[in-house]
Design a protein around this motif. Structure first.
Motif, PDB file in Angstrom:
ATOM      1  N   UNK A  14      16.454  -4.658  -0.165  1.00  9.02           N
ATOM      2  CA  UNK A  14      15.497  -4.514   0.940  1.00  9.02           C
ATOM      3  C   UNK A  14      14.334  -3.614   0.524  1.00  9.02           C
ATOM      4  N   UNK A  15      14.657  -2.485  -0.118  1.00 12.71           N
ATOM      5  CA  UNK A  15      13.607  -1.561  -0.556  1.00 12.71           C
ATOM      6  C   UNK A  15      12.676  -2.229  -1.561  1.00 12.71           C
ATOM      7  N   UNK A  16      13.252  -3.003  -2.466  1.00 14.07           N
ATOM      8  CA  UNK A  16      12.439  -3.681  -3.478  1.00 14.07           C
ATOM      9  C   UNK A  16      11.533  -4.724  -2.840  1.00 14.07           C
ATOM     10  N   UNK A  17      12.058  -5.480  -1.895  1.00 12.60           N
ATOM     11  CA  UNK A  17      11.245  -6.506  -1.241  1.00 12.60           C
ATOM     12  C   UNK A  17      10.100  -5.890  -0.450  1.00 12.60           C
ATOM     13  N   UNK A  18      10.322  -4.718   0.122  1.00 14.86           N
ATOM     14  CA  UNK A  18       9.262  -4.040   0.858  1.00 14.86           C
ATOM     15  C   UNK A  18       8.199  -3.475  -0.082  1.00 14.86           C
ATOM     16  N   UNK A  19       8.633  -3.058  -1.281  1.00 18.03           N
ATOM     17  CA  UNK A  19       7.695  -2.435  -2.225  1.00 18.03           C
ATOM     18  C   UNK A  19       6.839  -3.448  -2.969  1.00 18.03           C
ATOM     19  N   UNK A  20       7.383  -4.617  -3.272  1.00 13.81           N
ATOM     20  CA  UNK A  20       6.642  -5.624  -4.040  1.00 13.81           C
ATOM     21  C   UNK A  20       5.549  -6.268  -3.198  1.00 13.81           C
ATOM     22  N   UNK A  21       4.401  -6.475  -3.807  1.00 19.94           N
ATOM     23  CA  UNK A  21       3.315  -7.167  -3.098  1.00 19.94           C
ATOM     24  C   UNK A  21       3.697  -8.629  -2.923  1.00 19.94           C
ATOM     25  N   UNK A  22       3.681  -9.144  -1.693  1.00 13.95           N
ATOM     26  CA  UNK A  22       4.138 -10.524  -1.465  1.00 13.95           C
ATOM     27  C   UNK A  22       3.279 -11.589  -2.135  1.00 13.95           C
ATOM     28  N   UNK A  23       2.029 -11.286  -2.425  1.00 15.27           N
ATOM     29  CA  UNK A  23       1.127 -12.268  -3.033  1.00 15.27           C
ATOM     30  C   UNK A  23       1.032 -12.089  -4.531  1.00 15.27           C
ATOM     31  N   UNK A  24       0.746 -10.879  -4.973  1.00 16.01           N
ATOM     32  CA  UNK A  24       0.503 -10.660  -6.396  1.00 16.01           C
ATOM     33  C   UNK A  24       1.733 -10.183  -7.159  1.00 16.01           C
ATOM     34  N   UNK A  25       2.753  -9.711  -6.474  1.00 15.38           N
ATOM     35  CA  UNK A  25       3.899  -9.105  -7.138  1.00 15.38           C
ATOM     36  C   UNK A  25       5.018 -10.077  -7.473  1.00 15.38           C
ATOM     37  N   UNK A  26       5.978  -9.574  -8.246  1.00 13.68           N
ATOM     38  CA  UNK A  26       7.162 -10.341  -8.599  1.00 13.68           C
ATOM     39  C   UNK A  26       8.412  -9.553  -8.249  1.00 13.68           C
ATOM     40  N   UNK A  27       9.524 -10.254  -8.074  1.00 11.46           N
ATOM     41  CA  UNK A  27      10.797  -9.626  -7.736  1.00 11.46           C
ATOM     42  C   UNK A  27      11.830 -10.036  -8.776  1.00 11.46           C
ATOM     43  N   UNK A  28      12.463  -9.047  -9.410  1.00 16.70           N
ATOM     44  CA  UNK A  28      13.459  -9.281 -10.453  1.00 16.70           C
ATOM     45  C   UNK A  28      14.797  -8.718  -9.984  1.00 16.70           C
ATOM     46  N   UNK A  29      15.793  -9.592  -9.837  1.00 12.61           N
ATOM     47  CA  UNK A  29      17.132  -9.189  -9.418  1.00 12.61           C
ATOM     48  C   UNK A  29      18.121  -9.531 -10.529  1.00 12.61           C
ATOM     49  N   UNK A  30      18.933  -8.557 -10.917  1.00 14.10           N
ATOM     50  CA  UNK A  30      19.910  -8.751 -12.000  1.00 14.10           C
ATOM     51  C   UNK A  30      21.264  -8.237 -11.560  1.00 14.10           C
ATOM     52  N   UNK A  31      22.316  -9.019 -11.860  1.00 13.56           N
ATOM     53  CA  UNK A  31      23.685  -8.565 -11.606  1.00 13.56           C
ATOM     54  C   UNK A  31      24.535  -8.848 -12.835  1.00 13.56           C
ATOM     55  N   UNK A  32      25.346  -7.867 -13.230  1.00  9.20           N
ATOM     56  CA  UNK A  32      26.319  -8.062 -14.292  1.00  9.20           C
ATOM     57  C   UNK A  32      27.645  -7.462 -13.842  1.00  9.20           C
ATOM     58  N   UNK A  33      28.694  -8.242 -13.977  1.00  8.75           N
ATOM     59  CA  UNK A  33      30.021  -7.782 -13.579  1.00  8.75           C
ATOM     60  C   UNK A  33      30.975  -8.958 -13.490  1.00  8.75           C
ATOM     61  N   UNK A  34      32.195  -8.693 -13.048  1.00 13.71           N
ATOM     62  CA  UNK A  34      33.174  -9.760 -12.887  1.00 13.71           C
ATOM     63  C   UNK A  34      32.747 -10.708 -11.768  1.00 13.71           C
ATOM     64  N   UNK A  35      32.997 -11.963 -11.978  1.00 17.33           N
ATOM     65  CA  UNK A  35      32.716 -12.960 -10.949  1.00 17.33           C
ATOM     66  C   UNK A  35      33.831 -13.985 -10.910  1.00 17.33           C
TER      67      UNK A  35
END
Length: 380
Positions: free
Chosen positions: A204-225
């Protein structure tokens, strides 16, 4: 000044040409300042009884001049400090950063900026090379206004620990900060979360901080699945997760819904877990239809039926390690700028060549065209 760096980007210049380039840049910078103030530099009086000679205009920029342009006049030499200060601001370097690159003290650089001293010719040439390199590998505008959430679970109560995930997280945090150039305040590292709420709050914090037009969002997860035996949905492990109690894990569907609601148009999601390909079927309707501008790209370390590799003693897990090396070392024969699909294809080819689990992907409306960072192959 920016035009000068763009003009010579990628050129191999000799010593005199680098010095000439720096002198030309100083003249242009001084002329720009004069235009802003509405006046022109006032020439100093003649020296040693000889009349002052006005330097000729700069040579055409379509090629390196055959002979270096005349040394700049005294009033332009005096402007080295203000010029250097502007270039440091434009490049994002501090005086300490430049001093470290040059092997000098910060006091020396400070003296240049304030006009108390000027560097020798050979040092000016080193300054030009440092600033030119920064310009070449400057972060892309998308990530300067972007954000990242990097989640890694290396320690578990009921599942085997994966120590290499801690290294994944540390290296990718560095890539996000110095490679992509995401502002420090917009990079959220979540190590060994004990609840799904911890992860969702950071996203949520990342989505609020990134510019919706010019920005990008990078989400990474590593662990058991693993997959839910009732419906085949992907579950992501937390510190206290138990494979026999599905409610102790983080449901990927909830993560998908949160990301799909993001107004940020360019999104990269990387999943490094066993059976992570199970996420792709559930992503189709949500992420693809919700993508805006340049879309979404999803990379998974395996398909829906295969485990991923994290050999004991390896520094990184296999999939994340290939991503980290591709971004930090560059891709041989790759384009000047690495985009999402270039990265995935290179990582997949490397995994196939070594007989490792083959990564999977899913692209949502031009997500394969999202540029990440400059290709650093062959650079020191």
């Amino acid at each position: 000044m920016i035009a000068v760096w763009k003009e010579w980007a990628g050129e191999k210049l000799n010593e005199s040409e680098w010095l000439s380039l720096l002198d030309l840049a100083q003249r242009e910078s001084a002329e720009e300042d004069a235009l802003v103030r509405g006046d022109l530099p006032v020439p100093p009086p003649p020296v040693s009884g000889h009349p002052r000679v006005t330097p000729p205009p700069p040579a055409p920029r379509h090629k390196v001049p055959d002979t270096p342009p005349p040394r700049p006049s005294t009033e332009l030499d005096d402007r080295f400090g203000p010029w250097l200060a502007r270039q440091l601001r434009r490049s994002g370097l501090t005086q300490s950063d430049l001093a470290m690159e040059l092997g000098l003290t910060r006091a020396a650089v400070s003296a240049w900026v304030t006009g108390r001293a000027e560097p020798r010719s050979e040092v000016r040439r080193q300054v030009a090379k440092v600033l030119g390199g920064v310009q070449q590998f400057a972060p892309l505008e998308r990530w300067k206004t972007g954000a990242a959430v990097l989640i890694g679970v290396s320690e578990y109560t009921h599942l085997p620990s994966v120590p290499s995930i801690k290294n994944n997280l540390s290296a990718l945090t560095e890539v996000a900060l110095t490679g992509l150039g995401i502002p420090h305040s917009n990079v959220h590292t979540v190590e060994n979360p004990t609840s799904a709420a911890q992860v969702h709050e950071k996203i949520d914090l990342a989505m609020e901080a990134a510019d919706p037009v010019s920005g990008g969002l990078f989400i990474y997860y590593a662990g058991h699945g693993w997959t839910d035996p009732r419906n085949g949905r992907l579950l992501l492990g937390l510190v206290e997760s138990n494979q026999h109690k599905t409610w102790t894990a983080m449901e990927f569907d909830r993560l998908r819904e949160q990301i799909a609601d993001s107004p940020v148009g360019s999104r990269l999601l990387v999943l490094d877990s066993c059976y992570s390909g199970a996420a792709l079927d559930t992503l189709s309707a949500g992420l693809s239809s919700a993508s805006r501008i340049e879309g979404t790209y999803v990379m998974t370390s395996s398909n829906a039926t295969n485990a991923s590799r994290a050999p004991q003693g390896d520094h990184f897990t296999t999939f994340s390690g290939e991503i980290i090396r591709s971004l930090t070392d560059g891709i041989q024969g790759g384009p000047r700028v690495i985009d999402t699909d270039t990265l995935f294809r290179h990582v997949r080819a490397s995994c196939e060549e070594q007989g490792w689990p083959v990564p999977s992907r899913q692209i949502g409306r031009d997500g394969d065209r999202v540029e990440l960072m400059s290709n650093r192959w062959g650079q020191p």
